[in-house]
Design a protein around this motif. Structure first.
Motif, PDB file in Angstrom:
ATOM      1  N   ARG A 107       5.627  48.863   3.893  1.00 44.09           N
ATOM      2  CA  ARG A 107       5.168  50.258   3.906  1.00 44.09           C
ATOM      3  C   ARG A 107       5.559  50.959   2.610  1.00 44.09           C
ATOM      4  N   LEU A 108       6.752  50.684   2.092  1.00 45.82           N
ATOM      5  CA  LEU A 108       7.167  51.286   0.825  1.00 45.82           C
ATOM      6  C   LEU A 108       6.289  50.772  -0.313  1.00 45.82           C
ATOM      7  N   VAL A 109       5.956  49.476  -0.295  1.00 48.74           N
ATOM      8  CA  VAL A 109       5.080  48.921  -1.322  1.00 48.74           C
ATOM      9  C   VAL A 109       3.734  49.636  -1.313  1.00 48.74           C
ATOM     10  N   ALA A 110       3.163  49.842  -0.116  1.00 50.40           N
ATOM     11  CA  ALA A 110       1.874  50.527  -0.009  1.00 50.40           C
ATOM     12  C   ALA A 110       1.977  51.970  -0.491  1.00 50.40           C
ATOM     13  N   ALA A 111       3.064  52.645  -0.127  1.00 47.53           N
ATOM     14  CA  ALA A 111       3.238  54.032  -0.565  1.00 47.53           C
ATOM     15  C   ALA A 111       3.358  54.120  -2.084  1.00 47.53           C
ATOM     16  N   MET A 112       4.105  53.203  -2.678  1.00 40.74           N
ATOM     17  CA  MET A 112       4.244  53.193  -4.134  1.00 40.74           C
ATOM     18  C   MET A 112       2.912  52.860  -4.813  1.00 40.74           C
ATOM     19  N   ALA A 113       2.151  51.936  -4.208  1.00 44.56           N
ATOM     20  CA  ALA A 113       0.842  51.605  -4.768  1.00 44.56           C
ATOM     21  C   ALA A 113      -0.082  52.812  -4.725  1.00 44.56           C
ATOM     22  N   GLY A 114      -0.045  53.551  -3.615  1.00 41.64           N
ATOM     23  CA  GLY A 114      -0.860  54.756  -3.516  1.00 41.64           C
ATOM     24  C   GLY A 114      -0.464  55.807  -4.529  1.00 41.64           C
ATOM     25  N   ALA A 115       0.846  55.996  -4.705  1.00 40.63           N
ATOM     26  CA  ALA A 115       1.319  56.973  -5.695  1.00 40.63           C
ATOM     27  C   ALA A 115       0.911  56.559  -7.105  1.00 40.63           C
ATOM     28  N   GLY A 116       1.059  55.266  -7.412  1.00 40.06           N
ATOM     29  CA  GLY A 116       0.642  54.784  -8.721  1.00 40.06           C
ATOM     30  C   GLY A 116      -0.843  54.942  -8.944  1.00 40.06           C
ATOM     31  N   ALA A 117      -1.639  54.769  -7.884  1.00 39.37           N
ATOM     32  CA  ALA A 117      -3.089  54.934  -8.004  1.00 39.37           C
ATOM     33  C   ALA A 117      -3.458  56.376  -8.335  1.00 39.37           C
ATOM     34  N   LEU A 118      -2.791  57.322  -7.703  1.00 39.52           N
ATOM     35  CA  LEU A 118      -3.061  58.737  -8.001  1.00 39.52           C
ATOM     36  C   LEU A 118      -2.699  59.058  -9.451  1.00 39.52           C
ATOM     37  N   ALA A 130      -7.124  51.611  -0.162  1.00 39.66           N
ATOM     38  CA  ALA A 130      -6.545  50.478   0.552  1.00 39.66           C
ATOM     39  C   ALA A 130      -5.148  50.806   1.064  1.00 39.66           C
ATOM     40  N   ALA A 131      -4.342  51.475   0.236  1.00 37.19           N
ATOM     41  CA  ALA A 131      -2.984  51.828   0.662  1.00 37.19           C
ATOM     42  C   ALA A 131      -3.013  52.804   1.832  1.00 37.19           C
ATOM     43  N   THR A 132      -3.888  53.782   1.769  1.00 34.04           N
ATOM     44  CA  THR A 132      -3.999  54.757   2.851  1.00 34.04           C
ATOM     45  C   THR A 132      -4.452  54.092   4.141  1.00 34.04           C
ATOM     46  N   ALA A 133      -5.462  53.200   4.036  1.00 30.27           N
ATOM     47  CA  ALA A 133      -5.945  52.499   5.224  1.00 30.27           C
ATOM     48  C   ALA A 133      -4.841  51.627   5.823  1.00 30.27           C
ATOM     49  N   GLY A 134      -4.095  50.959   4.963  1.00 27.11           N
ATOM     50  CA  GLY A 134      -3.018  50.119   5.460  1.00 27.11           C
ATOM     51  C   GLY A 134      -1.949  50.905   6.190  1.00 27.11           C
ATOM     52  N   LEU A 135      -1.556  52.041   5.625  1.00 23.14           N
ATOM     53  CA  LEU A 135      -0.545  52.872   6.275  1.00 23.14           C
ATOM     54  C   LEU A 135      -1.060  53.444   7.586  1.00 23.14           C
ATOM     55  N   ALA A 136      -2.368  53.768   7.630  1.00 24.43           N
ATOM     56  CA  ALA A 136      -2.945  54.328   8.853  1.00 24.43           C
ATOM     57  C   ALA A 136      -3.047  53.286   9.958  1.00 24.43           C
ATOM     58  N   LEU A 137      -3.337  52.026   9.572  1.00 24.84           N
ATOM     59  CA  LEU A 137      -3.496  50.966  10.564  1.00 24.84           C
ATOM     60  C   LEU A 137      -2.167  50.333  10.969  1.00 24.84           C
ATOM     61  N   ARG A 138      -1.088  50.675  10.275  1.00 26.37           N
ATOM     62  CA  ARG A 138       0.199  50.041  10.535  1.00 26.37           C
ATOM     63  C   ARG A 138       0.644  50.165  12.000  1.00 26.37           C
ATOM     64  N   PRO A 139       0.568  51.350  12.635  1.00 23.28           N
ATOM     65  CA  PRO A 139       0.997  51.432  14.050  1.00 23.28           C
ATOM     66  C   PRO A 139       0.214  50.476  14.950  1.00 23.28           C
ATOM     67  N   LEU A 140      -1.108  50.325  14.679  1.00 23.21           N
ATOM     68  CA  LEU A 140      -1.915  49.420  15.494  1.00 23.21           C
ATOM     69  C   LEU A 140      -1.458  47.981  15.313  1.00 23.21           C
ATOM     70  N   LEU A 141      -1.183  47.584  14.064  1.00 24.86           N
ATOM     71  CA  LEU A 141      -0.724  46.220  13.806  1.00 24.86           C
ATOM     72  C   LEU A 141       0.625  45.966  14.460  1.00 24.86           C
ATOM     73  N   LEU A 142       1.496  46.978  14.427  1.00 17.63           N
ATOM     74  CA  LEU A 142       2.807  46.811  15.050  1.00 17.63           C
ATOM     75  C   LEU A 142       2.679  46.610  16.550  1.00 17.63           C
ATOM     76  N   ARG A 143       1.755  47.347  17.185  1.00 17.39           N
ATOM     77  CA  ARG A 143       1.571  47.197  18.629  1.00 17.39           C
ATOM     78  C   ARG A 143       1.023  45.819  18.984  1.00 17.39           C
ATOM     79  N   ARG A 144       0.150  45.296  18.110  1.00 11.78           N
ATOM     80  CA  ARG A 144      -0.466  44.005  18.397  1.00 11.78           C
ATOM     81  C   ARG A 144       0.490  42.840  18.150  1.00 11.78           C
TER      82      ARG A 144
END
Length: 457
Positions: free
Chosen positions: A312-323, A413-427
């Motif tokens: 999750r931190l990697v995705a957040a950093m990737a999103g920040a770097g993209a902006l 991609a980073a935003t989608a990954g962070l948004a889908l994370r709860p679903l992946l955790l449940r599965r």
């Protein structure tokens, strides 16, 4: 007013807590200090060689295209044999593997120096040396990465990886500076001799390093016993199944791959931006490169503070770097670009350290080499594909639009990954990491910590 009796104790406790959480806390381990010093020497030697290697290849081949072929030949084993190299690292004793691989790389450097000194280096020999170097590197990379982590407790692995990044940067600067003087005084072969000696320096230090006892490490995972080993092909398939059966690792590969292709080719994208739309020269791009180096060093310090990095931190950093990349794409002038690239390099450094920590600590110890082998193949693939793809995109839409489009792709991609994370955790939450074949292994025949056990020398 006199201080209370408990004040000194409180200050001492606070100082100890700061030391345990500091960015360079891994240096509390004597073996890590020796390992870092040896790697500083090795990185300086490597960059001495790399500084003159491209010119040497061009001189030998007489063709820029053939120079590119030599680089591809050296990178090819990482793409094709990365998993097998990782499997070898899992099967062989860690310290012995790293010692032998470092010594072999040193021998290759000395052989190249001799061929250069006696003017015997030709294209077939050059390609052969490149291929052999690439094959050895498929084993040396994960072996040295995991060995460095085995010198510290699990909670200090982010600090060790961040220190390795800083050592790499310092060694690069020192090697480039030393190369010019050494080559001018003693000739091109000197850089290869220096690199060979630096490899032998690391090989000489490794036998004296002390590995951390994971049985006393409170943060180490209880991975259970390792089952009997199978054939090389079976071992490789097990590594593939493990990697692609873990949504977290697949997500890490996806976001890192997208960032590598669309966002991290700054040597290409920013060079075209600076010399094109911003109408500045090569000296201006040198300023931008310096700012990137400074940001990377600051990011390494910040990354050393991490305790439990995550995807999750990697995705957040990737999103920040993209902006930040999008902002760089629309920046009106050089001064603002220089200010933007510093945090761009910072978030990249933090993201790299977090991702490397996940790769090197999450899998069971007996699978980590193969996980890093899969990662090496993937990263080599997007490393080879990225520059041509982003170059083509710049040809089609220009450097500004290419930076913006790349930033939008990564941020999406980073935003989608962070948004889908709860679903992946449940599965995936009911599932546990499967253990190897459930065949009990007698204690007397179990691998030692050294045998169980991805910035490398």
């Amino acid at each position: 007013m006199p201080s209370s009796p408990s004040a000194p104790a409180a200050r001492t406790t606070g100082g100890a807590r700061t030391a345990r959480r500091g960015p360079w806390r891994c240096l509390r381990y004597p073996s890590m200090r020796w390992w870092s010093a040896a790697n500083l020497v090795s990185n300086a030697g490597t960059w001495m060689q790399l500084t003159v290697q491209s010119l040497l290849v061009l001189d030998v081949t007489g063709s820029a295209a053939m120079a590119g072929v030599s680089l591809a030949v050296q990178a090819g084993p990482g793409l094709l044999l990365g998993l097998l190299g990782g499997a070898a690292v899992d099967a062989w004793p860690r310290k012995l593997t790293a010692t032998v691989s470092q010594a072999l790389l040193g021998v290759i450097a000395f052989c190249t120096a001799a061929l250069v000194a006696f003017d015997l280096l030709n294209v077939p020999l050059l390609l052969t040396l490149a291929a052999v170097t690439g094959v050895i590197a498929t084993v040396d990379g994960p072996a040295c990465a995991l060995l460095g982590n085995d010198l510290v407790r699990t909670r200090d692995v982010p600090s060790a990886i961040a220190l390795g990044s800083a050592v790499h940067s310092v060694g690069r600067l020192a090697g480039a500076a030393l190369a010019g003087g050494a080559v001018a005084l003693f000739g091109t072969a000197t850089a290869f001799v220096a690199n060979g000696l630096s490899f032998l320096c690391v090989a000489a230090v490794i036998p004296f390093l002390k590995l951390v006892d994971r049985s006393t490490d409170p943060d180490a995972q209880d991975q259970g016993a390792q089952g009997p080993r199978g054939t090389a092909a079976a071992e490789a398939r097990q590594g593939l199944r493990y990697f692609f059966g873990r949504p977290r690792l697949v997500a890490l590969a996806a976001i890192t791959g997208l960032a590598a292709v669309f966002g991290r080719n700054y040597g290409l994208t920013l060079a075209v931006l600076v010399t094109g739309p911003l109408a500045a020269g090569a000296g201006a791009f040198g300023t931008v490169s310096t700012a990137l180096a400074i940001g990377g060093m600051v990011g390494a310090v910040l990354a050393g503070l991490l305790q439990r990095p995550s995807v999750r931190l990697v995705a957040a950093m990737a999103g920040a770097g993209a902006l930040l990349q999008i902002a760089a794409g629309v920046t009106p002038g050089l001064a603002l670009l220089v200010l933007l690239v510093v945090p761009m390099a910072m978030v990249e450094s933090v993201s790299d350290t977090a991702g490397a920590t996940v790769l090197q600590t999450e899998p069971p110890p007996h699978l980590r080499g193969r996980v890093l082998g899969v990662w090496r193949s993937l990263s080599t693939g997007w490393g080879l594909a990225g520059p041509p793809l982003i170059g083509l995109l710049m040809e089609l839409v220009g450097p500004r639009a290419a930076l913006v489009i790349g930033g939008v792709v990564i941020a999406g991609a980073a935003t989608a990954g962070l948004a889908l994370r709860p679903l992946l955790l449940r599965r995936t939450s009911p599932a546990r990491d499967p253990q190897p074949a459930a065949v009990p292994v007698p204690a007397a025949t179990r691998p030692t910590a050294e045998a169980e056990l991805v910035p490398t020398a």
